[in-house]
Design an enzyme around this catalytic site. Structure first.
Site, PDB file in Angstrom:
ATOM      1  CE1 TYR A 109      11.577   1.075   8.631  1.00 51.71           C
ATOM      2  CE2 TYR A 109      10.565  -1.096   8.989  1.00 51.71           C
ATOM      3  CZ  TYR A 109      11.346  -0.077   8.281  1.00 51.71           C
ATOM      4  OH  TYR A 109      11.862  -0.602   7.076  1.00 51.71           O
ATOM      5  CG  LEU A 160       3.532  -4.655  -3.835  1.00 43.81           C
ATOM      6  CD1 LEU A 160       2.607  -4.908  -2.935  1.00 43.81           C
ATOM      7  CD2 LEU A 160       3.242  -5.716  -5.189  1.00 43.81           C
ATOM      8  N   GLY A 161       6.723  -1.010  -5.428  1.00 45.60           N
ATOM      9  CA  GLY A 161       6.868   0.448  -5.871  1.00 45.60           C
ATOM     10  C   GLY A 161       6.101   1.400  -4.610  1.00 45.60           C
ATOM     11  CG  PHE A 187       2.854   4.151  -8.705  1.00 44.12           C
ATOM     12  CD1 PHE A 187       1.953   5.179  -8.577  1.00 44.12           C
ATOM     13  CD2 PHE A 187       3.450   3.767 -10.120  1.00 44.12           C
ATOM     14  CE1 PHE A 187       1.673   5.942  -9.764  1.00 44.12           C
ATOM     15  CE2 PHE A 187       3.125   4.227 -11.001  1.00 44.12           C
ATOM     16  CZ  PHE A 187       2.192   5.369 -11.156  1.00 44.12           C
TER      17      PHE A 187
HETATM   18  N1  LIG Z   1      15.589  -1.520   4.279  1.00 41.90           N
HETATM   19  C1  LIG Z   1      14.795  -0.264   3.828  1.00 41.90           C
HETATM   20  O1  LIG Z   1      15.417   0.667   3.882  1.00 41.90           O
HETATM   21  C2  LIG Z   1      13.299  -0.257   3.755  1.00 41.90           C
HETATM   22  C3  LIG Z   1      12.771   0.874   3.120  1.00 41.90           C
HETATM   23  C4  LIG Z   1      11.450   0.687   2.780  1.00 41.90           C
HETATM   24  C5  LIG Z   1      10.663  -0.426   3.360  1.00 41.90           C
HETATM   25  N2  LIG Z   1      11.313  -1.396   4.012  1.00 41.90           N
HETATM   26  C6  LIG Z   1      10.537  -2.626   4.349  1.00 41.90           C
HETATM   27  O2  LIG Z   1       9.975  -3.222   3.147  1.00 41.90           O
HETATM   28  C7  LIG Z   1       8.592  -3.486   3.505  1.00 41.90           C
HETATM   29  C8  LIG Z   1       7.756  -3.238   2.184  1.00 41.90           C
HETATM   30  O3  LIG Z   1       8.018  -2.068   1.560  1.00 41.90           O
HETATM   31  P1  LIG Z   1       6.777  -1.042   1.522  1.00 41.90           P
HETATM   32  O4  LIG Z   1       5.595  -1.107   2.332  1.00 41.90           O
HETATM   33  O5  LIG Z   1       7.487   0.387   1.562  1.00 41.90           O
HETATM   34  O6  LIG Z   1       6.363  -0.958   0.096  1.00 41.90           O
HETATM   35  P2  LIG Z   1       5.658  -1.724  -0.995  1.00 41.90           P
HETATM   36  O7  LIG Z   1       5.556  -3.220  -0.346  1.00 41.90           O
HETATM   37  O8  LIG Z   1       6.112  -1.749  -2.306  1.00 41.90           O
HETATM   38  O9  LIG Z   1       4.026  -1.197  -0.939  1.00 41.90           O
HETATM   39  C9  LIG Z   1       3.332  -1.237   0.102  1.00 41.90           C
HETATM   40  C10 LIG Z   1       1.884  -0.366  -0.125  1.00 41.90           C
HETATM   41  O10 LIG Z   1       1.393  -1.363  -1.165  1.00 41.90           O
HETATM   42  C11 LIG Z   1       0.135  -1.248  -0.675  1.00 41.90           C
HETATM   43  N3  LIG Z   1      -0.301  -2.742  -1.147  1.00 41.90           N
HETATM   44  C12 LIG Z   1       0.069  -3.675  -0.543  1.00 41.90           C
HETATM   45  N4  LIG Z   1      -0.253  -5.039  -1.454  1.00 41.90           N
HETATM   46  C13 LIG Z   1      -1.127  -4.407  -2.027  1.00 41.90           C
HETATM   47  C14 LIG Z   1      -1.998  -5.110  -3.219  1.00 41.90           C
HETATM   48  N5  LIG Z   1      -1.927  -6.551  -3.220  1.00 41.90           N
HETATM   49  N6  LIG Z   1      -2.627  -4.396  -3.786  1.00 41.90           N
HETATM   50  C15 LIG Z   1      -2.916  -2.799  -3.776  1.00 41.90           C
HETATM   51  N7  LIG Z   1      -1.896  -2.367  -2.934  1.00 41.90           N
HETATM   52  C16 LIG Z   1      -1.198  -3.088  -2.094  1.00 41.90           C
HETATM   53  C17 LIG Z   1      -0.132  -1.022   0.743  1.00 41.90           C
HETATM   54  O11 LIG Z   1      -1.184  -0.885   1.480  1.00 41.90           O
HETATM   55  P3  LIG Z   1      -1.886  -0.806   2.748  1.00 41.90           P
HETATM   56  O12 LIG Z   1      -0.657  -0.552   3.596  1.00 41.90           O
HETATM   57  O13 LIG Z   1      -2.760   0.017   2.936  1.00 41.90           O
HETATM   58  O14 LIG Z   1      -2.284  -2.368   3.023  1.00 41.90           O
HETATM   59  C18 LIG Z   1       1.089  -0.181   1.013  1.00 41.90           C
HETATM   60  O15 LIG Z   1       0.524   1.200   0.562  1.00 41.90           O
HETATM   61  C19 LIG Z   1       8.251  -2.458   4.511  1.00 41.90           C
HETATM   62  O16 LIG Z   1       7.244  -2.707   5.148  1.00 41.90           O
HETATM   63  C20 LIG Z   1       9.574  -2.443   5.199  1.00 41.90           C
HETATM   64  O17 LIG Z   1       9.594  -3.466   6.226  1.00 41.90           O
HETATM   65  C21 LIG Z   1      12.799  -1.305   4.187  1.00 41.90           C
END
Ligand SMILES: NC(=O)c1ccc[n+]([C@@H]2O[C@H](COP(=O)([O-])OP(=O)(O)OC[C@H]3O[C@@H](n4cnc5c(N)ncnc54)[C@H](OP(=O)(O)O)[C@@H]3O)[C@@H](O)[C@H]2O)c1
Length: 327
Positions: free
Chosen positions: A59, A217-218, A221
């Site tokens: 990252y 959280l998709g 989305f």
């Molecule tokens: N192993 C893998 O291959 C892999 C792949 C992808 C991700 N990951 C890990 O998984 C973690 C989470 O996944 P992700 O960040 O991709 O997706 P996610 O957690 O599904 O969504 C993150 C997004 O949702 C927004 N958000 C968070 N909480 C919210 C709420 N309560 N209301 C409205 N919007 C909200 C965030 O906004 P803001 O950022 O603007 O606050 C960000 O844009 C990553 O940080 C990473 O550590 C691992």
């Protein structure tokens, strides 16, 4: 926050963790970043009992581990269960450019790469060990047993307490288990990505392996963040993902709309509904929603106490499949 054990041999963690990726990578890349706020969010997570912090060397690359390292300096390290990853390169289609063709597939599972990388991660994270060292992706060019053997060496060397996998099949989990215990498996799981439910997730439960849903959280989305393609910041990674393309996103709004309706009915938020559904998939499930926004973090923490009735769960189970692949 309620706690659970990370796998059968791991530490206690809050049932919801924190994904740190978006603090320096992939999303909102042109929006000015406020490191102080990101660090405050990490401290807030620890205060709320969301102790599992997830990062990766890819990252940034490196900037995310550096930020987490700065956040944990000054006495916070002991409060965190620190997880990082190795084996996926910053040019991979999963991180940098979903439509691209990364040279070499963007993976490196060679034992010498693992041995070298752990030291870099520890330096950036300002610690002498991580609690969980995860193989970000299996490298198809290297037998998994060799890669996993090198991961196990990091445990023997005291540099990692436990090791985990990411985005693997049941067969790959079995192959790794034959070499060294697998503490966790990280994979995408959310209301619009359910692939693990039929194989990997029940296998983990049976084997006492923690399952860590990423993007629960998709990618924002399902929390209702985006009403159109234009809402995605320029050069945001999501602009290249199939589900966020104009037509697909428009069709997928029906899913986010149903989540919002349920949240309104229950007097809660879409993010809490989405996370509560993920948590309901098993005692061994520890989602790691990502955020750099204090208000969102507090919202997500509340999902641990958001009960969904059997009727709610059935309604969410029956949501239509999304349009568009994950990557
Ligand atoms: N192993 C893998 O291959 C892999 C792949 C992808 C991700 N990951 C890990 O998984 C973690 C989470 O996944 P992700 O960040 O991709 O997706 P996610 O957690 O599904 O969504 C993150 C997004 O949702 C927004 N958000 C968070 N909480 C919210 C709420 N309560 N209301 C409205 N919007 C909200 C965030 O906004 P803001 O950022 O603007 O606050 C960000 O844009 C990553 O940080 C990473 O550590 C691992």
């Amino acid at each position: 926050m309620r706690t659970t054990t990370l796998g059968s041999d791991g530490p206690r963690v809050g049932v919801i963790g924190l994904g740190c990726m978006g603090m320096t990578a992939s999303y909102d890349m042109q929006t000015p970043r406020d490191e102080a706020t990101s660090i405050a969010v990490i401290h807030q997570a620890l205060d709320l009992g969301m102790t599992l912090l997830d990062t990766a060397d890819a990252y940034g690359p490196y900037t995310n581990e550096e930020l987490v390292g700065r956040a944990l300096a000054g006495g916070h390290r002991e409060r965190a269960v620190l997880a990082t990853k190795v084996g996926l390169l910053a040019d991979s289609v999963e991180i940098a450019n979903p439509g691209g063709n990364s040279p070499g597939g963007g993976r490196d599972g060679r034992p010498e790469h693992i041995r070298r990388s752990i030291d870099g991660s520890l330096r950036r994270l300002r610690t002498d060990h991580v609690d969980l060292y995860q193989l970000h992706r299996v490298d198809p060019q290297v037998p998994l047993e060799e890669t996993w053997g090198a991961m196990a060496e990091t445990v023997t060397a005291g540099k990692a307490r436990h090791i985990g996998l990411s985005e693997v099949t049941v067969a790959e989990i079995r192959r790794a288990q034959a070499v060294h215990p697998v503490t966790s498996v990280q994979s995408e799981l959310s209301l619009w990505t359910r692939d693990p439910l039929t194989g990997v997730l029940p296998h983990c439960q049976e084997q006492g392996i923690a399952f860590l849903p990423f993007a629960p959280l998709g990618r924002g989305f399902l929390a209702g963040r985006f009403a159109s393609f234009e809402d995605l910041p320029r050069d945001d990674f999501r602009r290249g993902l199939p589900r966020f393309q104009r037509d697909a996103l428009r069709a997928n709004l029906a899913i986010a709309g149903r989540v919002r309706e349920m949240a309104t009915r229950a007097g809660t938020t879409p993010a809490r509904v989405a996370l509560a559904w993920v948590l309901a998939q098993g005692q061994h499930v520890v989602p790691i929603p990502g955020t750099k926004t204090p208000g969102y973090l507090a919202d997500n923490a509340g999902a641990a106490d958001t009960g969904l009735s059997p009727a709610d769960l059935a309604e969410l189970d029956a949501l239509p499949a999304p349009r568009g692949a994950r990557y």
